[in-house]
Design a protein around this motif. Structure first.
Motif, mmCIF file in Angstrom:
data_model
loop_
_atom_site.group_PDB
_atom_site.id
_atom_site.type_symbol
_atom_site.label_atom_id
_atom_site.label_comp_id
_atom_site.label_asym_id
_atom_site.label_seq_id
_atom_site.Cartn_x
_atom_site.Cartn_y
_atom_site.Cartn_z
ATOM 1 N N GLY A 359 0.781 -1.159 -0.126
ATOM 2 C CA GLY A 359 -0.153 0.082 0.040
ATOM 3 C C GLY A 359 0.947 1.272 0.009
ATOM 4 N N LEU A 360 1.902 1.241 0.604
ATOM 5 C CA LEU A 360 2.663 2.367 0.691
ATOM 6 C C LEU A 360 3.432 2.863 -0.506
ATOM 7 C CD1 LEU A 360 4.788 1.754 4.318
ATOM 8 C CD2 LEU A 360 2.974 3.478 3.748
ATOM 9 N N ILE A 361 3.880 1.667 -1.022
ATOM 10 C CA ILE A 361 4.410 1.757 -2.726
ATOM 11 C C ILE A 361 3.331 2.544 -3.600
ATOM 12 C CG2 ILE A 361 5.439 0.693 -4.648
ATOM 13 C CD1 ILE A 361 6.519 -1.406 -2.845
ATOM 14 N N ASN A 362 2.080 2.052 -3.569
ATOM 15 C CA ASN A 362 1.233 2.453 -4.513
ATOM 16 C C ASN A 362 0.520 4.002 -4.063
ATOM 17 O OD1 ASN A 362 0.639 0.289 -6.034
ATOM 18 N ND2 ASN A 362 -0.646 -0.874 -4.809
ATOM 19 N N LEU A 455 9.387 -8.461 -5.757
ATOM 20 C CA LEU A 455 8.143 -9.089 -5.336
ATOM 21 C C LEU A 455 6.989 -8.023 -4.917
ATOM 22 C CD1 LEU A 455 6.137 -11.624 -5.157
ATOM 23 C CD2 LEU A 455 6.876 -11.936 -2.746
ATOM 24 N N PRO A 456 7.594 -7.183 -3.870
ATOM 25 C CA PRO A 456 6.686 -6.088 -3.452
ATOM 26 C C PRO A 456 6.166 -5.156 -4.810
ATOM 27 C CG PRO A 456 8.534 -6.162 -1.971
ATOM 28 C CD PRO A 456 8.968 -6.937 -3.170
ATOM 29 N N VAL A 457 6.953 -4.763 -5.514
ATOM 30 C CA VAL A 457 6.759 -4.071 -6.861
ATOM 31 C C VAL A 457 5.706 -4.726 -7.426
ATOM 32 C CG1 VAL A 457 7.561 -2.962 -8.880
ATOM 33 C CG2 VAL A 457 8.835 -2.821 -6.718
ATOM 34 N N PHE A 458 5.956 -5.913 -7.808
ATOM 35 C CA PHE A 458 5.136 -6.940 -8.711
ATOM 36 C C PHE A 458 3.496 -6.964 -7.946
ATOM 37 C CE2 PHE A 458 3.119 -11.122 -9.242
ATOM 38 C CZ PHE A 458 2.956 -11.155 -10.767
ATOM 39 N N TYR A 459 3.758 -6.945 -6.626
ATOM 40 C CA TYR A 459 2.078 -7.320 -6.106
ATOM 41 C C TYR A 459 1.429 -6.221 -6.146
ATOM 42 C CZ TYR A 459 -1.320 -8.534 -2.539
ATOM 43 O OH TYR A 459 -2.718 -8.647 -2.322
#
Length: 631
Positions: A359-362, A455-459
């Motif tokens: 959520g933070l990345i988005n 993985l975090p970027v992918f998801y």
């Protein structure tokens, strides 16, 4: 060509028909006696209504005169009964009329019966079939307060009639719906509408009813809504349709896509969320408790349906000084992150960007970046550009991953020799394998860590594209809506898990994934030594090379075409990066020479490697002791 002329027979026929109609009208006209009777009946009806009103007033006056002669308590009782009777009297003399109000974003209707919103049209949006978006329409919503009276009756505001008043306060429009006992005694729903705002200031207040409402009985607010279908894919829309809520401490949560029945405590707001539109009831303080339910109304996803889910909330209300005094807000509008975030009420939690780091990345990377790109280019191009930027930023990760695989490929003959030499002593083989990998600076974990970083970027992107309101009804190439699936062919039948249409972007993404996996799987198969007693990793990777694209093809056929576009471009770029690294950057001869140099240098083991070595040695000692005991 023969000239068309008017036939004399047709003229005669028209004249006869016209004459017959005039005769019939003349023959059926009312006689003077009938006209007199109708007028008399009308006068009698008016007189009856006036007499009924006069009788009511006389009854009230007589009752009060009687009560005055029999003491103050009797007078108070009669006045109370008159107040309670006024609710029923208003219902008998009111009608189901509606009050219509418009703002820049709304077209609203308020029903006199119940005083609540009977229709909410969002003026700036249409659904997949170009029909205006209605959140409330045709009795799909209920807003009712249920309370007891001091004479042991139970009243429901949805059955009683309110008096509407529309006024202005600056640029704002105020709609007051009053359930009147008298001019100074009433229950009021007050709606304040701002010109270009989806948030409605809403309050429930009463005045002079403290001797009417029984405060010892439960008072409940019942709020129900059947969500209209707005998207092309009902299954996809239903996946993102649920109830969201926030506890008073700021902790937001949701029910999930299935049916739900939950009891909540200390609730700051409750939101009936559909994929791209929501209706949220907020309180300035908090509701001490609430019972919420969701029910799936889609019985067959293959057939057209009107509604998605049924939402209900039962919220106990508390009187303040014996009166209603609830200050609320009502958001009815799009699930646009920027709009929701602007209210500073934590409503942006409705947008499912993912939990934790995803959520933070988005929120802080992809949402601002995509908003910036979409500000000056088509959204389909913005997806392509953002994908390129992301892949460039992660290219060093792919380089590290491919380099690690190359080192393992070069070491494979030596590792196979160690396993063959110590095939009867697996512990010794593992120790020498670790020692060789440490000296050479190569490790299987070095190839796994870059994948974990991605993985975090992918998801995050997997969550981002289906939730991006900006993609709704934005076209690109053959896709007419990037927030829904694209269609290049409609099938005359339905394929389970696939659907009754063919989407092109998932096909392209599946093809790209196949070739990407073919490149990476080949490298992995060459770098992974086969261990005795272990599954054949080569065969497993080969199966995955075919299984993953097929899964992509079926799973994404009903998903947002924007997401499939991202995966297609992403894998194309990954293929290009790997080819460049393999053919122009990595030199296996140089890598082999470097490994040999590394093997000559003394390599200090890390604490983790030292600990692993000690554990393996202890395990080997235990194994030898057990073998001696058996002998």
């Amino acid at each position: 060509m023969e000239e068309k002329k008017l036939d004399i027979n047709s003229v005669i026929g028209f004249v006869l028909i016209f004459g017959i109609m005039i005769y019939m009208f003349w023959q059926n006209k009312p006689t003077p006696e009938e006209l007199e009777a109708q007028e008399k009946a009308k006068q009698e009806q008016v007189a009856a209504e006036q007499n009924a009103k006069a009788d009511k007033q006389t009854l009230v006056t007589t009752a009060e005169d009687f009560a005055i002669g029999n003491g103050a308590d009797s007078l108070q009782m009669v006045k109370l009964q008159n107040k309670l009777g006024a609710f029923a009297y208003s219902a008998a003399n009111a009608s189901d009329k509606e009050t219509t109000v418009e703002t820049d974003v709304f077209e609203l209707k308020f029903n006199n019966k119940g005083g609540y919103l009977s229709q909410v049209k969002l003026k700036n949006f249409v659904d997949y079939d170009s029909i205006p978006i209605y959140i409330i329409k045709d009795n799909n919503a209920v807003f009712n307060i249920n309370f007891g009276t001091t004479d042991s009756r139970i009243l429901n505001t949805q059955d009683l009639y309110f008096t509407p008043t529309v006024s202005k306060s600056g640029d704002n429009t105020i709609v007051s719906m009053k359930l009147k006992v008298s001019e100074n005694e009433f229950l009021e729903y007050r709606y304040e509408l701002k010109p270009d705002d989806y948030m409605i200031d809403f309050s429930v207040k009463s005045q002079g009813l403290n001797d009417v409402i029984n405060s010892s009985q439960a008072i409940n607010l019942d709020w129900k809504l059947k969500g209209y279908r707005h998207a092309k894919s009902i299954s996809y829309e239903n996946r993102y349709t649920d109830i969201h809520y926030e506890h008073d401490g700021g902790n937001a949560d949701y029910t999930g896509m299935g049916d739900a029945d939950e009891d909540l405590n200390d609730v700051a707001w409750i939101g009936y969320k559909q994929h791209f539109f929501s209706s949220v009831l907020l309180t300035d303080s908090h509701f001490k408790s609430a019972k919420i339910t969701t029910e799936n109304l889609v019985e067959d996803e293959e057939n057209d349906t009107v509604y998605t889910k049924m939402f209900t909330s039962k919220i106990p209300l508390e009187l303040k000084g014996g009166e209603f005094n609830e200050s609320l807000d009502w958001y009815i509008g799009p699930n646009d992150f920027r709009i929701l975030n602007s209210y500073d009420r934590n409503l942006d939690e409705i947008v499912p960007f993912g939990w934790g780091i995803f959520g933070l990345i988005n929120r802080y990377i992809f949402m601002p970046l995509f908003g910036f790109l979409g500000g000056f280019m088509p959204y389909g191009i913005a997806i392509v550009v953002m994908t390129i930027l992301v892949k460039i930023c992660l290219s060093f990760v792919q380089y590290k991953q491919f380099l690690s695989q190359a080192k393992m490929k070069i070491l494979k003959p030596e590792l196979d020799a160690i396993r063959e030499k110590h095939k009867d002593n697996k512990m010794k083989a593992q120790q020498e394998t670790m020692a060789l990998q440490t000296k050479a600076g190569a490790s299987p974990l070095a190839g796994c860590l870059p994948a974990l970083i991605q993985l975090p970027v992918f998801y995050a992107l997997f969550q981002f594209f289906p939730s991006a309101f900006d993609l709704r009804q934005k076209s690109f190439l053959w896709a007419d809506d990037l927030s829904s699936y694209d269609t290049i062919a409609n099938l005359p039948f339905n394929i389970p898990f696939y659907g009754s249409h063919v989407s092109l972007f998932p096909i392209l993404a599946a093809i790209a994934i196949f070739f990407y996996m073919r490149l990476t799987t080949g490298q992995n198969m060459q770098s992974q030594p086969q261990q005795e007693g272990m599954p054949d990793m080569g065969k497993m990777m080969k199966y995955m090379m075919y299984f993953s694209p097929i899964m992509m093809l079926f799973f994404f056929n009903n998903y947002a075409s924007g997401l499939s576009l991202y995966y297609f471009i992403s894998n194309l770029i990954s293929i290009g990066i790997i080819l460049v690294i393999k053919n122009y950057i990595l030199d296996e001869d140089k890598i082999h020479a470097q490994i040999q140099e590394n093997k000559k240098k003394p390599k200090k083991q890390s604490k983790f490697q030292t600990k692993m070595k000690q554990m393996m040695e202890q395990a080997e000692q235990q194994k030898q002791i057990q073998q001696k005991r058996k002998k």
